[in-house]
Design a protein around this motif. Structure first.
Motif, PDB file in Angstrom:
ATOM      1  N   SER A 189     -12.646   5.737  14.251  1.00 53.88           N
ATOM      2  CA  SER A 189     -11.223   5.516  14.090  1.00 53.88           C
ATOM      3  C   SER A 189     -10.556   6.835  14.427  1.00 53.88           C
ATOM      4  O   SER A 189     -10.800   7.832  13.772  1.00 53.88           O
ATOM      5  N   SER A 228      -4.321   0.754   3.401  1.00 48.75           N
ATOM      6  CA  SER A 228      -5.234  -0.391   3.445  1.00 48.75           C
ATOM      7  C   SER A 228      -6.648  -0.018   3.865  1.00 48.75           C
ATOM      8  O   SER A 228      -6.883   0.996   4.528  1.00 48.75           O
ATOM      9  N   SER A 267       1.854   4.633   8.610  1.00 50.41           N
ATOM     10  CA  SER A 267       2.483   5.076   7.373  1.00 50.41           C
ATOM     11  C   SER A 267       3.713   5.916   7.743  1.00 50.41           C
ATOM     12  O   SER A 267       3.704   6.639   8.743  1.00 50.41           O
ATOM     13  N   ASN A 295      -3.938   8.321  18.482  1.00 50.55           N
ATOM     14  CA  ASN A 295      -4.183   7.710  17.175  1.00 50.55           C
ATOM     15  C   ASN A 295      -3.413   6.391  17.051  1.00 50.55           C
ATOM     16  O   ASN A 295      -2.207   6.380  16.856  1.00 50.55           O
ATOM     17  N   ARG A 335       2.954  12.353  15.733  1.00 52.09           N
ATOM     18  CA  ARG A 335       1.589  11.827  15.711  1.00 52.09           C
ATOM     19  C   ARG A 335       0.958  11.931  17.090  1.00 52.09           C
ATOM     20  O   ARG A 335       1.595  11.587  18.088  1.00 52.09           O
ATOM     21  N   GLY A 380      -7.912   8.220  13.878  1.00 55.13           N
ATOM     22  CA  GLY A 380      -7.207   8.890  12.791  1.00 55.13           C
ATOM     23  C   GLY A 380      -8.127   9.738  11.920  1.00 55.13           C
ATOM     24  O   GLY A 380      -7.687  10.642  11.234  1.00 55.13           O
ATOM     25  N   ARG A 399     -11.987   2.982   7.046  1.00 52.57           N
ATOM     26  CA  ARG A 399     -11.205   3.669   6.013  1.00 52.57           C
ATOM     27  C   ARG A 399     -11.302   2.843   4.733  1.00 52.57           C
ATOM     28  O   ARG A 399     -10.917   1.681   4.729  1.00 52.57           O
ATOM     29  N   THR A 439       0.845  -1.208   0.000  1.00 48.06           N
ATOM     30  CA  THR A 439       0.000   0.000   0.000  1.00 48.06           C
ATOM     31  C   THR A 439       0.879   1.256   0.000  1.00 48.06           C
ATOM     32  O   THR A 439       0.951   1.974  -0.989  1.00 48.06           O
ATOM     33  N   HIS A 478       1.507  -5.337  12.071  1.00 45.78           N
ATOM     34  CA  HIS A 478       1.708  -6.155  10.878  1.00 45.78           C
ATOM     35  C   HIS A 478       2.232  -7.537  11.260  1.00 45.78           C
ATOM     36  O   HIS A 478       3.185  -7.646  12.033  1.00 45.78           O
TER      37      HIS A 478
HETATM   38  O1  TXA Z   1      -1.788   0.455   4.385  1.00 44.53           O
HETATM   39  C1  TXA Z   1      -1.685   0.738   5.587  1.00 44.53           C
HETATM   40  O2  TXA Z   1      -2.578   0.495   6.391  1.00 44.53           O
HETATM   41  C2  TXA Z   1      -0.360   1.393   6.035  1.00 44.53           C
HETATM   42  C3  TXA Z   1       0.756   0.372   5.868  1.00 44.53           C
HETATM   43  C4  TXA Z   1       2.054   0.872   6.439  1.00 44.53           C
HETATM   44  O3  TXA Z   1       0.372  -0.835   6.444  1.00 44.53           O
HETATM   45  N1  TXA Z   1      -0.486   1.836   7.385  1.00 44.53           N
HETATM   46  C5  TXA Z   1      -1.237   2.905   7.758  1.00 44.53           C
HETATM   47  O4  TXA Z   1      -1.180   3.201   9.111  1.00 44.53           O
HETATM   48  O5  TXA Z   1      -1.899   3.545   6.970  1.00 44.53           O
HETATM   49  P1  TXA Z   1      -1.709   4.577   9.739  1.00 44.53           P
HETATM   50  O6  TXA Z   1      -1.262   4.541  11.132  1.00 44.53           O
HETATM   51  O7  TXA Z   1      -1.243   5.678   8.915  1.00 44.53           O
HETATM   52  O8  TXA Z   1      -3.256   4.451   9.707  1.00 44.53           O
HETATM   53  C6  TXA Z   1      -3.913   3.569  10.604  1.00 44.53           C
HETATM   54  C7  TXA Z   1      -5.373   3.927  10.726  1.00 44.53           C
HETATM   55  C8  TXA Z   1      -5.556   5.226  11.498  1.00 44.53           C
HETATM   56  O9  TXA Z   1      -6.606   5.960  10.902  1.00 44.53           O
HETATM   57  C9  TXA Z   1      -5.944   4.723  12.895  1.00 44.53           C
HETATM   58  O10 TXA Z   1      -6.743   5.641  13.605  1.00 44.53           O
HETATM   59  C10 TXA Z   1      -6.704   3.455  12.557  1.00 44.53           C
HETATM   60  O11 TXA Z   1      -6.021   2.890  11.456  1.00 44.53           O
HETATM   61  N2  TXA Z   1      -6.692   2.491  13.677  1.00 44.53           N
HETATM   62  C11 TXA Z   1      -5.637   1.801  14.169  1.00 44.53           C
HETATM   63  N3  TXA Z   1      -6.004   1.060  15.232  1.00 44.53           N
HETATM   64  C12 TXA Z   1      -7.323   1.261  15.407  1.00 44.53           C
HETATM   65  C13 TXA Z   1      -8.285   0.776  16.344  1.00 44.53           C
HETATM   66  N4  TXA Z   1      -7.959  -0.074  17.311  1.00 44.53           N
HETATM   67  N5  TXA Z   1      -9.567   1.225  16.210  1.00 44.53           N
HETATM   68  C14 TXA Z   1      -9.920   2.087  15.237  1.00 44.53           C
HETATM   69  N6  TXA Z   1      -9.050   2.580  14.327  1.00 44.53           N
HETATM   70  C15 TXA Z   1      -7.770   2.179  14.405  1.00 44.53           C
END
Ligand code: TXA
Ligand code: MG
Length: 328
Positions: A225, A183, A145, A64, A60, A227, A197, A37, A69
């Motif tokens: 979420s 993703s 990311s 959030n 960050r 984020g 998302r 991704t 992985h």
């Molecule tokens: O494609 C991807 O998902 C990339 C690659 C590196 O794997 N990772 C990515 O991570 O986009 P990040 O941290 O940029 O986005 C993660 C999203 C955020 O919007 C976060 O709030 C949400 O996933 N998230 C993570 N854990 C969560 C949880 N327990 N409940 C709700 N949302 C969660």
């Protein structure tokens, strides 16, 4: 700290190089690595100091949570408290791949990774470098990311370098990421699964396996979420998204309007297929910033399939959304 860039063969990752990267993860350092991704900024899920360092390095907010992985389904037992049957149906169909699944978190996992939530986001990437790095590190890897907070996600190693030069020890260069958008994030903890998302794995794909699936609406007051409440993916330039009929003529009007104000304008046309646009969107945002473009005009694409994910990212980045019909 000097950031090292390590080129690794994406089709056949060299063992000795993967070992170098894995050693840094084991020793508590951060490693940026490619997934299918976008690039991720990885740390050992069991090292709290490293997890804190991810937030600090990205700038960050601590509320959030990160995505964890894995390279093996066995790891789910350590990460999750309960694994619903539906999760196995999904992993069978979509893993390894661009689907992140949220389930109840195990007590063994630090709340720093999940930003205090009792749920955890897990995904098995399909990129060979990513899989090999996770296996060789001997631990699931927490990785958001690999961009600074609010910057577009990186799809090339050089994007990571732009944001984290001499802030992290290692960036693995595995070439441009295939999909270019993050993703799909799916919450399995509610009665009807919710897409938090949108991504390459679409609502239609998921409904074939799960039955009814909801899409989280941004109009809801409380974001599910964490984020989602932050402005994301934004380049420095102002982004104007143009929707509706007669788009081409409207875009040309808008362009001339800004040119008359002596602004530097760039246009992202939707002529190409949605896959190509998705793959290159964040890259274009960064390129336009480097060229000091003031205004990026983006032509909308139909919000179906991958187009829904693409439009989600563009809308999040946009300062203005213009409906071409309103203007004619
Ligand atoms: O494609 C991807 O998902 C990339 C690659 C590196 O794997 N990772 C990515 O991570 O986009 P990040 O941290 O940029 O986005 C993660 C999203 C955020 O919007 C976060 O709030 C949400 O996933 N998230 C993570 N854990 C969560 C949880 N327990 N409940 C709700 N949302 C969660
Ligand atoms: Mg991100």
């Amino acid at each position: 700290m000097i950031t090292k860039i390590l080129k690794i063969n994406a089709k056949k990752p060299e063992t000795s190089k993967i070992k170098q990267a894995a050693k840094i993860i084991k020793d508590g350092g951060l490693v940026a690595f490619p997934t299918e991704t976008v690039y991720g900024l990885g740390a050992n899920i069991f090292n709290e100091k490293s997890l804190r360092n991810i937030y600090k390095t990205k700038g960050r907010p601590y509320d959030n949570p990160l995505i964890v992985h894995v390279a093996d389904l066995k790891d789910l037992n350590v990460l999750a408290k309960q694994i619903p049957k539906s999760m196995f149906k999904l992993t069978k169909k979509f893993w390894p791949g661009p689907l992140t699944i949220i389930v109840k978190k195990s007590e063994k996992i630090s709340k720093i990774a999940t930003a205090g939530l009792n749920t955890i986001a897990i995904r098995m990437p399909s990129n060979k470098i990513a899989l090999s790095l996770i296996r060789t590190s001997g631990t699931p890897i927490a990785a958001p990311s690999a961009n600074k907070f609010t910057k577009p996600s990186p799809t090339l190693a050089r994007h990571v370098l732009e944001d984290f030069k001499n802030k992290i020890p290692l960036i693995i260069d595995g070439g441009q990421t295939k999909i270019g958008l993050e993703s799909t994030v799916l919450d399995l903890t509610s009665k009807i699964p919710i897409i938090l998302r949108p991504g390459k794995i679409t609502k239609e794909n998921l409904e074939k396996i799960l039955g009814k699936v909801r899409v989280h609406s941004h109009k809801n007051k409380k974001p599910k979420s964490p984020g989602m409440k932050y402005k994301h993916y934004s380049p420095n330039a102002k982004i104007v998204l143009v929707c509706g009929k007669n788009i081409k003529a409207q875009i040309s009007n808008i362009k001339n309007h800004y040119l008359r104000q002596n602004k530097k304008v760039a246009i992202i046309w939707a002529d190409k297929n949605v896959e190509t646009l998705s793959k290159n969107l964040f890259k274009k945002f960064r390129e336009f910033d480097n060229k000091k473009i003031d205004i990026i005009i983006v032509e909308s694409v139909p919000e179906k399939g991958l187009g829904a994910a693409l439009m989600n990212r563009i809308k999040k980045a946009a300062s203005e959304i213009i409906n071409a019909e309103d203007r004619s």
